[in-house]
Design a protein around this motif. Sequence first.
Motif, mmCIF file in Angstrom:
data_model
loop_
_atom_site.group_PDB
_atom_site.id
_atom_site.type_symbol
_atom_site.label_atom_id
_atom_site.label_comp_id
_atom_site.label_asym_id
_atom_site.label_seq_id
_atom_site.Cartn_x
_atom_site.Cartn_y
_atom_site.Cartn_z
ATOM 1 N N SER A 169 -38.455 -165.895 43.885
ATOM 2 C CA SER A 169 -39.023 -164.970 42.903
ATOM 3 C C SER A 169 -40.528 -164.883 43.087
ATOM 4 N N PHE A 170 -41.051 -163.651 43.131
ATOM 5 C CA PHE A 170 -42.491 -163.427 43.266
ATOM 6 C C PHE A 170 -42.982 -162.715 42.001
ATOM 7 N N CYS A 171 -43.102 -163.487 40.929
ATOM 8 C CA CYS A 171 -43.477 -162.895 39.645
ATOM 9 C C CYS A 171 -44.940 -163.140 39.288
ATOM 10 N N LYS A 172 -45.654 -163.946 40.083
ATOM 11 C CA LYS A 172 -47.057 -164.244 39.789
ATOM 12 C C LYS A 172 -48.011 -163.353 40.578
ATOM 13 N N SER A 173 -47.762 -163.232 41.873
ATOM 14 C CA SER A 173 -48.677 -162.477 42.729
ATOM 15 C C SER A 173 -47.914 -161.820 43.865
ATOM 16 N N ASN A 174 -48.417 -160.681 44.319
ATOM 17 C CA ASN A 174 -47.845 -160.019 45.496
ATOM 18 C C ASN A 174 -48.901 -159.858 46.594
ATOM 19 N N VAL A 175 -49.953 -160.708 46.543
ATOM 20 C CA VAL A 175 -51.045 -160.647 47.520
ATOM 21 C C VAL A 175 -50.807 -161.680 48.620
ATOM 22 N N ILE A 176 -50.712 -161.204 49.847
ATOM 23 C CA ILE A 176 -50.543 -162.084 51.009
ATOM 24 C C ILE A 176 -51.899 -162.216 51.690
ATOM 25 N N GLU A 177 -52.469 -163.417 51.675
ATOM 26 C CA GLU A 177 -53.788 -163.635 52.266
ATOM 27 C C GLU A 177 -53.646 -163.881 53.768
ATOM 28 N N SER A 178 -53.227 -162.854 54.447
ATOM 29 C CA SER A 178 -53.050 -162.911 55.890
ATOM 30 C C SER A 178 -53.125 -161.489 56.411
ATOM 31 N N TRP A 179 -52.877 -161.311 57.713
ATOM 32 C CA TRP A 179 -52.933 -159.966 58.282
ATOM 33 C C TRP A 179 -51.563 -159.449 58.671
ATOM 34 N N TYR A 180 -50.526 -160.223 58.359
ATOM 35 C CA TYR A 180 -49.143 -159.760 58.496
ATOM 36 C C TYR A 180 -48.311 -160.553 57.507
ATOM 37 N N CYS A 181 -47.014 -160.289 57.455
ATOM 38 C CA CYS A 181 -46.161 -160.995 56.499
ATOM 39 C C CYS A 181 -45.868 -162.396 57.015
ATOM 40 N N ASP A 182 -46.804 -163.270 56.757
ATOM 41 C CA ASP A 182 -46.777 -164.645 57.251
ATOM 42 C C ASP A 182 -45.760 -165.451 56.443
ATOM 43 N N TYR A 183 -44.795 -166.034 57.142
ATOM 44 C CA TYR A 183 -43.721 -166.792 56.484
ATOM 45 C C TYR A 183 -44.284 -167.948 55.656
ATOM 46 N N ASP A 184 -45.234 -168.700 56.230
ATOM 47 C CA ASP A 184 -45.800 -169.844 55.520
ATOM 48 C C ASP A 184 -46.510 -169.414 54.240
ATOM 49 N N ARG A 185 -47.248 -168.300 54.309
ATOM 50 C CA ARG A 185 -47.957 -167.810 53.118
ATOM 51 C C ARG A 185 -46.970 -167.423 52.024
ATOM 52 N N LEU A 186 -45.912 -166.726 52.407
ATOM 53 C CA LEU A 186 -44.927 -166.283 51.412
ATOM 54 C C LEU A 186 -44.227 -167.467 50.751
ATOM 55 N N MET A 187 -44.027 -168.534 51.510
ATOM 56 C CA MET A 187 -43.353 -169.705 50.955
ATOM 57 C C MET A 187 -44.195 -170.418 49.909
ATOM 58 N N ARG A 188 -45.502 -170.172 49.887
ATOM 59 C CA ARG A 188 -46.386 -170.796 48.894
ATOM 60 C C ARG A 188 -46.527 -169.946 47.628
ATOM 61 N N MET A 189 -45.982 -168.734 47.622
ATOM 62 C CA MET A 189 -46.230 -167.786 46.543
ATOM 63 C C MET A 189 -45.179 -167.728 45.438
ATOM 64 N N PRO A 190 -43.935 -168.196 45.643
ATOM 65 C CA PRO A 190 -42.907 -167.981 44.611
ATOM 66 C C PRO A 190 -43.181 -168.748 43.331
ATOM 67 N N CYS A 191 -42.627 -168.226 42.231
ATOM 68 C CA CYS A 191 -42.809 -168.895 40.939
ATOM 69 C C CYS A 191 -41.582 -169.726 40.566
ATOM 70 N N ASN A 192 -40.496 -169.649 41.333
ATOM 71 C CA ASN A 192 -39.364 -170.537 41.088
ATOM 72 C C ASN A 192 -39.409 -171.713 42.069
ATOM 73 N N ASP A 193 -38.520 -172.647 41.909
ATOM 74 C CA ASP A 193 -38.521 -173.860 42.728
ATOM 75 C C ASP A 193 -38.175 -173.514 44.177
ATOM 76 N N SER A 194 -39.073 -173.886 45.077
ATOM 77 C CA SER A 194 -38.850 -173.589 46.502
ATOM 78 C C SER A 194 -38.864 -174.864 47.344
#
Length: 317
Positions: A169-194
């Motif tokens: 779930s991405f309910c807090k932010s939809n900003v990816i601090e990278s220049w492409y859809c970086d898997y590691d960045r997305l894994m740090r963004m969810p608001c549920n248990d990951s």
Amino acid sequence: MSFSQNISIVHPEYFFVTGLTDAPYSTYFYIFLFIIYFISVIGNSIVLLIIALHRSLHSPMYICVFNLALADIGETNALIPNMMKLFVFDSQYISYNACLANMFFVSFFITVQTYTLVVLAFDRFIAICLPLRYNAIVNNKFMAIVFSVIWVFNTCMVTMTTSMITTLSFCKSNVIESWYCDYDRLMRMPCNDSSIHQFMVFIIEAFFLVAPPFIILLSYVGIFLALCKITTWEGRFKALKTCFSHLLVVLSFYLPIISNIVVASTANAKIIGGTLSLTLPPMLNPIIYVLTTAKIKDLIRKMLNNRSAPIRVNVSK
């Protein structure tokens, strides 16, 4: 920001990719990326055509080089055009599904690159350590099976890791601090248990990022021990020369990654370093193989000579 919700999972309609918006002189860097893209696509396309069109290059080692060039073109096209879109059209938004597709293709082609380097290391290991059994062990059929397994296995693994994102779930932010859809960045963004996802990522990254250089290192330890058994320096140099192009490609792949981890300190520096570590190897690989491989150089020279040779017309009286 609008979201579409499915049960308890919240997926954003789009992500906002920040890229290099705050980096100084970013315009010049985008121009540099375009040059890298142009050289990568043209260089790797030339290597693909030369290997495909000349039967003398239809051998195990050049099947590896062909596969590497194919992966280089795929990775370059998955990375740089999306980055150029941010610069040319000032469009930093990417839809949720497009982001997953971008992540899939970038991850897929990078993993194909890494395991192609492993197969090349194995090829050189057998050629130097077991030269009399080389043709029996390493042949075109063997390479076809190996690369079929690599492509199918990578497809399954990358599909699994990409599908894991859909359970977050991405309910807090939809900003990816990278220049492409970086898997590691997305894994740090969810608001549920990951936590389970992060554990899986650790296992997968160990398999794809740690295991390949370790296997390559072991291969070269075996090669070094085999070289020590050769009595003459001339023989050692001749054997080592066959590994030269592969060593350069391995260094061009791993040194930018290591230097980015060790040297880069600021966020912009890490993004720029990460960009170069992913885009420079596909540009350098065809240059390395063209300059260091006598067969490819000779074929290019013959092709150029044939094009420049004047057409002779015999006029019979």
